[in-house]
Design an enzyme around this catalytic site. Structure first.
Site, mmCIF file in Angstrom:
data_model
loop_
_atom_site.group_PDB
_atom_site.id
_atom_site.type_symbol
_atom_site.label_atom_id
_atom_site.label_comp_id
_atom_site.label_asym_id
_atom_site.label_seq_id
_atom_site.Cartn_x
_atom_site.Cartn_y
_atom_site.Cartn_z
ATOM 1 N N CYS A 45 0.827 -1.202 0.000
ATOM 2 C CA CYS A 45 0.000 0.000 0.000
ATOM 3 C C CYS A 45 0.871 1.266 0.000
ATOM 4 O O CYS A 45 1.765 1.410 -0.814
ATOM 5 C CB CYS A 45 -0.951 -0.044 1.189
ATOM 6 S SG CYS A 45 -2.225 1.234 1.200
ATOM 7 N N GLY A 46 0.635 2.189 0.926
ATOM 8 C CA GLY A 46 1.342 3.461 0.948
ATOM 9 C C GLY A 46 2.838 3.327 1.092
ATOM 10 O O GLY A 46 3.593 4.217 0.667
#
Length: 324
Positions: free
Chosen positions: A107-108
């Site tokens: 993800c991030g």
């Protein structure tokens, strides 16, 4: 064998669900190729507690300043990445790679890797190509539209693929034999119960390592007695045998699971749907929960329709075997 550390970076806004499968698999020795080889250690930028997106509080085991080279560095996603935070850990990630050690980002965290150029020269994935392009990185041509990608010592994963994240981490760490890993992944990816049966059959040989010889012999004997009784439609004897097997195996995850799985099958054969409903969760959760609670619970027969106040009495012969 000396335990190897897998470091998990923790920070405010960490996405709880993204590392659940991975952490559970690493810390639970059952079915592992080398049981107990690894353990997860949490690491924060400071020693202060952090709060996840789900509102859970985590007290880091160590700080970034105390971080030493380890088997792997895991970087979860979280809102902090998109706010431009966590830059300090990226230096550690680069140091891991320079030392030939793996990192895994989801993800991030993949955007964090992109910002420092780690994804400029290797195949990778993320939440979307457009997402990474906001970092002005130079690796767009190497972007893969896949849930997870392993390229050398770098694992990158889409935010919607925590299962694939764990799968790639397990492969990188050589945590399981291939057949066990594929059956595990198939079960949780598809929900197909046949994968559970495969896991059970693959796990059975591990009984040789998990149980004392006398306990193992009696456990197998009770399973055999249950099978014979079921063939003769003597279900009372079958339940007695399975309950005895449950008592013998309750404190070891694999036999504990096998006992409940056989109880579930017998309940289904009898169309005892109340018992079926009561056996589903124990059959699914015996493997992950037994290492945590198995030694704390009093021994019992394991039949769902019998509550704690009606526990099956442990016969003298089983008591002798367990004390042997």
């Amino acid at each position: 064998m000396e335990k190897q550390i897998v470091h998990l970076f923790v920070f405010n806004t960490l996405a709880d669900w993204e590392t659940g499968f991975a952490i559970a698999g690493i810390n639970n020795p059952d079915l592992q190729k080398h049981p107990g080889r690894y353990r997860v250690q949490t690491m924060g930028l400071t020693a202060e507690p952090v709060t996840t997106i789900g509102g859970m509080t985590i007290l880091p085991d160590i700080t970034l300043a105390e971080l030493e080279p380890s088997a792997m560095l895991i970087l979860p996603g979280g809102e902090a990445w998109d706010a431009g935070k966590n830059a300090e850990i990226l230096e550690a990630a680069e140091a891991f790679l320079q030392a030939g050690l793996p990192i895994a980002a989801i993800c991030g965290a993949t955007a964090g890797l992109a910002r420092v150029g780690i994804l400029d020269d290797k195949l990778h994935t993320s939440n979307a190509l457009e997402y990474l392009q906001t970092t002005h990185y130079r690796g767009a041509a190497l972007y893969q539209h896949q849930p997870a990608v392993t390229a050398g010592n770098v694992i990158t994963t889409n935010s919607t693929a925590p299962l694939e994240f764990a799968y790639h981490i397990f492969k990188m760490l050589d945590l399981y034999d291939t057949e066990i890993l594929e059956a595990w992944y198939g079960l949780f990816k598809t929900g197909d119960a046949s994968y559970y049966a495969t896991l059970q059959s693959l796990a059975t040989p591990l009984l040789e390592e998990k149980m004392k010889a006398t306990v193992r012999k009696q456990f197998k004997a009770e399973l055999g007695r249950a099978k014979t009784a079921i063939a003769a439609q003597d279900y009372g004897t079958a339940w007695n045998a399975l309950q005895r097997a449950h008592i013998l195996g309750q404190r070891d995850a694999i036999p504990h699971t096998i006992a409940h799985w056989n109880m579930l099958k017998l309940a289904w054969k009898q169309r005892d749907f109340r018992e079926v409903a009561g056996q589903i969760l124990p059959a699914l959760l015996a493997t992950p929960l037994t290492p945590l609670f198995g030694q704390l619970r009093s021994l019992r027969g394991g039949k769902a329709s019998v509550n704690d106040s009606g526990k099956m009495a442990i016969s003298e012969d089983i008591q002798r075997i367990l004390k042997h």
